[in-house]
Design a protein around this motif. Structure first.
Motif, PDB file in Angstrom:
ATOM      1  N   HIS A  32       0.851  -1.191   0.000  1.00 49.48           N
ATOM      2  CA  HIS A  32       0.000   0.000   0.000  1.00 49.48           C
ATOM      3  C   HIS A  32       0.888   1.243   0.000  1.00 49.48           C
ATOM      4  N   GLU A  33       0.243   2.394  -0.088  1.00 51.80           N
ATOM      5  CA  GLU A  33       1.002   3.639  -0.033  1.00 51.80           C
ATOM      6  C   GLU A  33       1.676   3.749   1.336  1.00 51.80           C
ATOM      7  N   GLU A  34       2.728   4.541   1.373  1.00 48.26           N
ATOM      8  CA  GLU A  34       3.440   4.751   2.627  1.00 48.26           C
ATOM      9  C   GLU A  34       2.512   5.407   3.640  1.00 48.26           C
ATOM     10  N   VAL A  35       2.471   4.844   4.854  1.00 45.52           N
ATOM     11  CA  VAL A  35       1.676   5.434   5.932  1.00 45.52           C
ATOM     12  C   VAL A  35       2.595   5.731   7.109  1.00 45.52           C
ATOM     13  N   HIS A  36       2.411   6.901   7.705  1.00 46.18           N
ATOM     14  CA  HIS A  36       3.277   7.319   8.806  1.00 46.18           C
ATOM     15  C   HIS A  36       2.588   7.246  10.163  1.00 46.18           C
ATOM     16  N   THR A  37       1.270   7.062  10.142  1.00 47.91           N
ATOM     17  CA  THR A  37       0.522   7.004  11.395  1.00 47.91           C
ATOM     18  C   THR A  37      -0.495   5.873  11.319  1.00 47.91           C
ATOM     19  N   ALA A  38      -0.977   5.493  12.484  1.00 40.32           N
ATOM     20  CA  ALA A  38      -2.018   4.464  12.539  1.00 40.32           C
ATOM     21  C   ALA A  38      -3.258   4.938  11.793  1.00 40.32           C
ATOM     22  N   GLN A  39      -3.566   6.230  11.899  1.00 43.68           N
ATOM     23  CA  GLN A  39      -4.753   6.749  11.219  1.00 43.68           C
ATOM     24  C   GLN A  39      -4.636   6.590   9.709  1.00 43.68           C
TER      25      GLN A  39
END
Length: 171
Positions: free
Chosen positions: A23-30
């Motif tokens: 998936h796309e890069e995520v930096h937070t749980a949200q």
């Protein structure tokens, strides 16, 4: 091991089956929570905290868990004083991951067992757990029993507990 390819090699060498979604890069749980979560039975978010004695704790909980009461958690765990969030440098030195990629899978990098894993007791009722495989552009799912085997590589034994939540003000 800070390379997801080496991590997948370790899973394979241990005979641990896994499924990975890119998936796309995520930096937070949200950021991850905004995705279709029906893909995962127990997706997790994680924080790394330390007490006054510099003991590190990796707290793993369901992705949708409301904010924790860290003061109550420190007391519940018998920590030395209050918790503060570990710096990126401290976390990186112990777990070999960057902020946004914290995961229980990173405990394979903690050969000195500097980090105490604290797991949400609700997780043990699940068959699988889904977390970043040392990088925040994927989520990998393995069986809970296999997670315990993986943690055993370095002798980590998680403490399962009911995590105290912050009291939400009534509006």
């Amino acid at each position: 091991m800070n390379d997801w390819r080496a991590f997948f090699g370790l899973l394979t060498s241990l005979g641990i089956a896994y499924e990975t979604v890119e998936h796309e890069e995520v930096h937070t749980a949200q950021g991850l929570a905004n995705r279709d979560m029906s893909l995962w039975e127990f997706p997790v978010k994680n924080i790394v905290v330390e007490d006054k004695a510099k003991q590190l704790y990796l707290v793993t909980m369901h992705l949708l868990t409301p904010p924790l009461d860290l003061k109550a958690l420190a007391k519940q765990l018998g920590a030395d004083g209050r918790f503060s969030f570990a710096s990126p440098e401290t976390m990186g030195a112990a777990l070999k991951v960057l902020p946004g990629s914290v995961t229980p899978f990173a405990l394979v990098n903690d050969t000195e067992r500097r980090v105490r894993p604290i797991f949400d007791e609700r997780m043990c009722a699940s068959k699988t757990v889904s977390a970043h495989p040392l990088v925040n552009t994927m989520t990998t799912t393995i069986a809970i029993d296999d997670l315990m085997r993986l943690l055993g590589v370095n002798g980590h034994e998680p403490r399962w507990c009911a995590l105290p939540l912050k009291v939400q003000p009534v509006s």
